[in-house]
Structure formats: C-alpha cells, structure tokens
Motif scaffolding. Sequence first.
Motif, PDB file in Angstrom:
ATOM      1  N   ASP A  88       0.856  -1.184   0.000  1.00  0.00           N
ATOM      2  CA  ASP A  88       0.000   0.000   0.000  1.00  0.00           C
ATOM      3  C   ASP A  88       0.898   1.242   0.000  1.00  0.00           C
TER       4      ASP A  88
ATOM      5  N   THR B 250       1.481   3.466   2.243  1.00  0.00           N
ATOM      6  CA  THR B 250       2.314   3.681   3.437  1.00  0.00           C
ATOM      7  C   THR B 250       3.588   2.849   3.336  1.00  0.00           C
ATOM      8  N   GLN B 251       3.472   1.674   2.720  1.00  0.00           N
ATOM      9  CA  GLN B 251       4.673   0.833   2.569  1.00  0.00           C
ATOM     10  C   GLN B 251       5.623   1.409   1.516  1.00  0.00           C
TER      11      GLN B 251
ATOM     12  N   GLN C 181       6.941   0.150   9.364  1.00  0.00           N
ATOM     13  CA  GLN C 181       5.925   0.650   8.428  1.00  0.00           C
ATOM     14  C   GLN C 181       5.918  -0.196   7.156  1.00  0.00           C
TER      15      GLN C 181
ATOM     16  N   GLY D 158       4.022  -3.224   7.281  1.00  0.00           N
ATOM     17  CA  GLY D 158       2.569  -3.054   7.170  1.00  0.00           C
ATOM     18  C   GLY D 158       1.899  -2.576   8.434  1.00  0.00           C
TER      19      GLY D 158
ATOM     20  N   GLY E   4      -0.350   0.544   7.860  1.00  0.00           N
ATOM     21  CA  GLY E   4      -1.447   0.191   6.949  1.00  0.00           C
ATOM     22  C   GLY E   4      -2.510  -0.652   7.657  1.00  0.00           C
ATOM     23  N   THR E   5      -2.050  -1.611   8.479  1.00  0.00           N
ATOM     24  CA  THR E   5      -2.998  -2.483   9.179  1.00  0.00           C
ATOM     25  C   THR E   5      -3.877  -1.672  10.125  1.00  0.00           C
TER      26      THR E   5
ATOM     27  N   ARG F  54      -6.377   0.317   8.232  1.00  0.00           N
ATOM     28  CA  ARG F  54      -7.477  -0.509   7.709  1.00  0.00           C
ATOM     29  C   ARG F  54      -8.458  -0.875   8.828  1.00  0.00           C
TER      30      ARG F  54
ATOM     31  N   HIS G 216       0.107  11.593   5.888  1.00  0.00           N
ATOM     32  CA  HIS G 216      -0.844  10.810   6.684  1.00  0.00           C
ATOM     33  C   HIS G 216      -1.527  11.704   7.708  1.00  0.00           C
TER      34      HIS G 216
ATOM     35  N   ASP H 125      -8.806   6.445   3.362  1.00  0.00           N
ATOM     36  CA  ASP H 125      -8.394   5.706   2.158  1.00  0.00           C
ATOM     37  C   ASP H 125      -7.233   6.372   1.424  1.00  0.00           C
TER      38      ASP H 125
ATOM     39  N   THR I 154      -3.731   4.845   2.706  1.00  0.00           N
ATOM     40  CA  THR I 154      -3.234   3.572   2.181  1.00  0.00           C
ATOM     41  C   THR I 154      -3.187   3.566   0.660  1.00  0.00           C
TER      42      THR I 154
ATOM     43  N   ASN J  72      -6.033   3.492  -1.136  1.00  0.00           N
ATOM     44  CA  ASN J  72      -7.283   2.913  -1.607  1.00  0.00           C
ATOM     45  C   ASN J  72      -8.006   3.890  -2.514  1.00  0.00           C
TER      46      ASN J  72
END
Length: 461
Positions: free
Chosen positions: A128, A130-131, A153, A156, A159-160, A163, A399, A438, A441, A443
């Motif tokens: 994603d 962030t990664q 980071q 994940g 990101g986790t 989510r 972020h 969203d 990440t 999305n």
Amino acid sequence: MDYNEETIAAIATPIGIGGIGIIKISGCNAKNIALKIFRSRQPIKSFDSFRLCLGHIIDPKSNLPLDEVLLSIMHGPFSYTREDVVEINSHSGYTILSRILQIILQAGARLAKPGEFTLRAFLNGRIDLTQAEAIIDLINAKGDMSVRLAADQLAGGLGTRIREIRGAIVEILARIDASIDFPDEESITITRSYTADHIRKKILKPIKEFIAAYTQRKIWHEGLAVVIVGRVNVGKSSILNRLLQQERAIVTAIPGTTRDILECMVNVEGLPLRLIDTAGIRKVKGKVEQKGVDLTRTQLTLADLTLLVIDRSRPLNQHDLDLLKEIDKETTIVVINKIDLPARLSEKKINYTFKHLPRVNVSALTGEEFKELNKAIFTKVMDKKIDISAAPIIPNLRHKMALTKAAESLENASRNLINGFPLETVAADLSWAKDAVDEITGNKTNEDILDNIFSRFCIGK
Ligand SMILES: Nc1nc2c(ncn2[C@@H]2O[C@H](COP(=O)(O)OP(=O)(O)OP(=O)(O)O)[C@@H](O)[C@H]2O)c(=O)[nH]1
Ligand SMILES: [Mg+2]
C-alpha cells in the motif's frame, strides 16, 4: 499505453565504479528481452524463479559477448512489482552498465521513471502507499531508530491500523445506511448517543493518538528544532556552545555578534535536537541586522521548543517583553543566564514576568546548572507524551493531514448525531472520513499524490 503493457528497465545501483552493478527489468516482456540479450549454457526457459544463472550479455552489433553476468528471473506475481522481473548483475562502471541498459532498451523496454518499480508494486496491489513511503524512509534513514520505524511501516504496521480504523467507520456507516433505508425496522435502529460515543472512543481516539505521534517523526527523522532566542548579548551563542560542549558559535561582548542562523545537531539526554542559534533582538541598525532579526522571527514560528534567554545581570527591557509575547508558551523554557554575575533582576520580578513558564537559572560562562537545563529540555519534550523508548507507529505529514481531515469529519458525525441532524448528513460525514483514511493507504488516490510520493524515489527503485 497501459502501464501493464510496457516493460521498464533501469540501472538500480548507484552510478560509479564498483564491484557489481544491477540492472532491473520489469513487465510482461522482461523474459523475452532476457532471451534476446543473454546467452548461457542452460536454456533460459528452464530458469527457476530466484535462481542466478551465469552467462553473457550479447552485443547485438557484433553478436559478441559484452560482459559476463549473473542473471535472475523473478516470475510474477512473486516479484517486487508482481510482474516478471529480470535482474542482471554485471560488472559495475557507468559505461558498461549504460551499454547493457541501451541493449535492453533496444530490445523493447523503456527507461523506468524514478520510483516506477515501486509504483507498479503499489498499482499491482503488492504494497500500500504507506509501505511505498516506508521504502523511501528506509533508503533515507539516518539513524537506527529511523530504520526501525521505516521497517515497521514497511512490514505493514501503519497500513494495518489504518485498515482497522476504516473497518470501524464502514461498520457504522453500514448501520446508518440500513436505518436510513429501513426506518421502521426496529432491529436496525441506531441509538444516537451510543453511536456518537462509539465514534469518539473507538475511532476518533486512535486517530488523535496517531496525529499526536506525528511530532515523534520529526524527532527521529530530523531532530526536534530547538530555537534559542533573546535580545542581543544575553548569551544565546554561549548557551549553544555549552549544550554542544564545543565552541561552534562566535561569542563576543559586542552586542549583535550573531547575525545569521546557526544550526547544529546535538544529543541531549538521548534526544536528537537541532539547536538553532539566532540573531539577538534589538532596535536594528542597517539591512543585514534587519535580515537577521527577520530570520529569528521565522525560526520562532518553526520551533518545536524555544529557549528564551534572559540576562539576569541586566534589567528587563522592551525587547525581552516583546519576545515573551511572541513565543508559544506551551513550548518554551525560560533560561535565566549569567547567574555568576550580580543580579540586576529580582527573583520577584522574574517570578511575576515569567509565571507559568518553566525556568532554569544557568551560567553559560561557568557551565553551572547546565545539567538542569538538559533535564528541563528532556522534561518539556516528554511533556508532549513522546515515548522515545518504543518504536511506535508514526505517520508522516501526508498521513497526518489525511487523519486530521478524517478526525474533523468524525467530530462532525458525532456532533450531528447528538444534535439530531438527519442521518443522511451523518452518513456523508462518515463517508468523508472513510475517503480521507483511504487516501493514506492509497485505496483512494489521485495522480498528484502518486506523483508527489514516487518522484521522491531514485530511478531503479
Ligand atoms: N559573566 C557571564 N558572561 C556571559 C555568560 N554568558 C555569556 N556571557 C558573555 O556575554 C557576552 C555575549 O555572549 P554571546 O553568547 O555572544 O551572546 P548572544 O546572545 O549570542 O549575543 P548576540 O549574538 O550578539 O545576540 C560575551 O561576552 C559572553 O562571554 C554568563 O553566563 N556569564
Ligand atoms: Mg550570538
């Protein structure tokens, strides 16, 4: 052309002479290109993923070997980009690497843009956003802690958590949508106060904690900006030298010695700080000094922590009081300097003028009480609930901005629920919050965000 149809290539190692250089190729045509330009004893078709094979790059002009190389194939989707990836380890040196790259480009690839391999990893759903950002942080990491944070980071962590927050928003949104659609169905009627409370405690709270954690990012990636201000001759540069334990700044008895901004890194009680010495404030004489004072004021607005220096051997003047008005009281420590000299400023006056502000009495000349100053700096930083021992999840500025947007929408949702606004309004608030989350990440994203992130990469990553 769809990016998926284009095969990209780039030199992945730094330019210069070295042991080996690596060229990467990614895309649907990568294996074909390898077939065209590489000759080995074993046929290339039989190559397993992640296995090195010894052979030669063939110069198409002469049909002669150009360099002996090791070639590996990572079959998609189990590769960095999720596409077929070929890596060639050749001898390093700019000429040979660029010659091989040229052959690859002639064989059908195009030159990759900065960060394009990682962009593909993102677009193909392997990582994603962030990664992707963590990869840049890892490449640019300046210390052990920034490596640790970036590695977390990349694994994940952020990101986790994002989510999970998104999931919680979607769940409430679904319930609200259902009760809009079926207003008479009792089993799905929502309790406004309960839902508002749930939003605050379960979603807003962690978001606010993330936003608060952002300050830590500055600590670990850049060092906190500690700006030393005061009127002329109070001993600002002497204090910087003491904290640094070396003579970096020029110190003289002449008022107005420092005109420029001087910045140095120092470790205080384990905290990386960017100490910034500034020009003393006084009635300016001439353009250079005006510029110096302007710079001081700019630095003040950027400070994470301000040391307001006061000379106890002289009475307060208007410049001291003006500065007192300008500083952010939440993030200032008053440093009463020159305590080795007879006091011309009474304790009573100091207490009255600087009430509610943390204060330390020091002598930059003798070094007296600098331990106390170090402790005061540490305490003030800790005051902001900055945990320097753990490696927490820390958002970057992008972020943080998205989280702030999400927090605002969630505040609205919760308030509108309590105030009896139509559920459609609350649903819209929640939906904005979801969109904001969203963005983090990736999305939901747009080209500007992607350009901004991936242009920070080097070519070949
Ligand atoms: N006695 C005594 N003198 C000090 C102390 N700190 C600084 N001084 C002297 O005060 C004078 C000014 O010190 P600086 O450190 O240059 O002060 P500054 O605030 O940086 O001055 P500008 O750059 O001109 O604004 C020098 O002569 C220093 O030696 C102290 O704690 N005690
Ligand atoms: Mg100075």
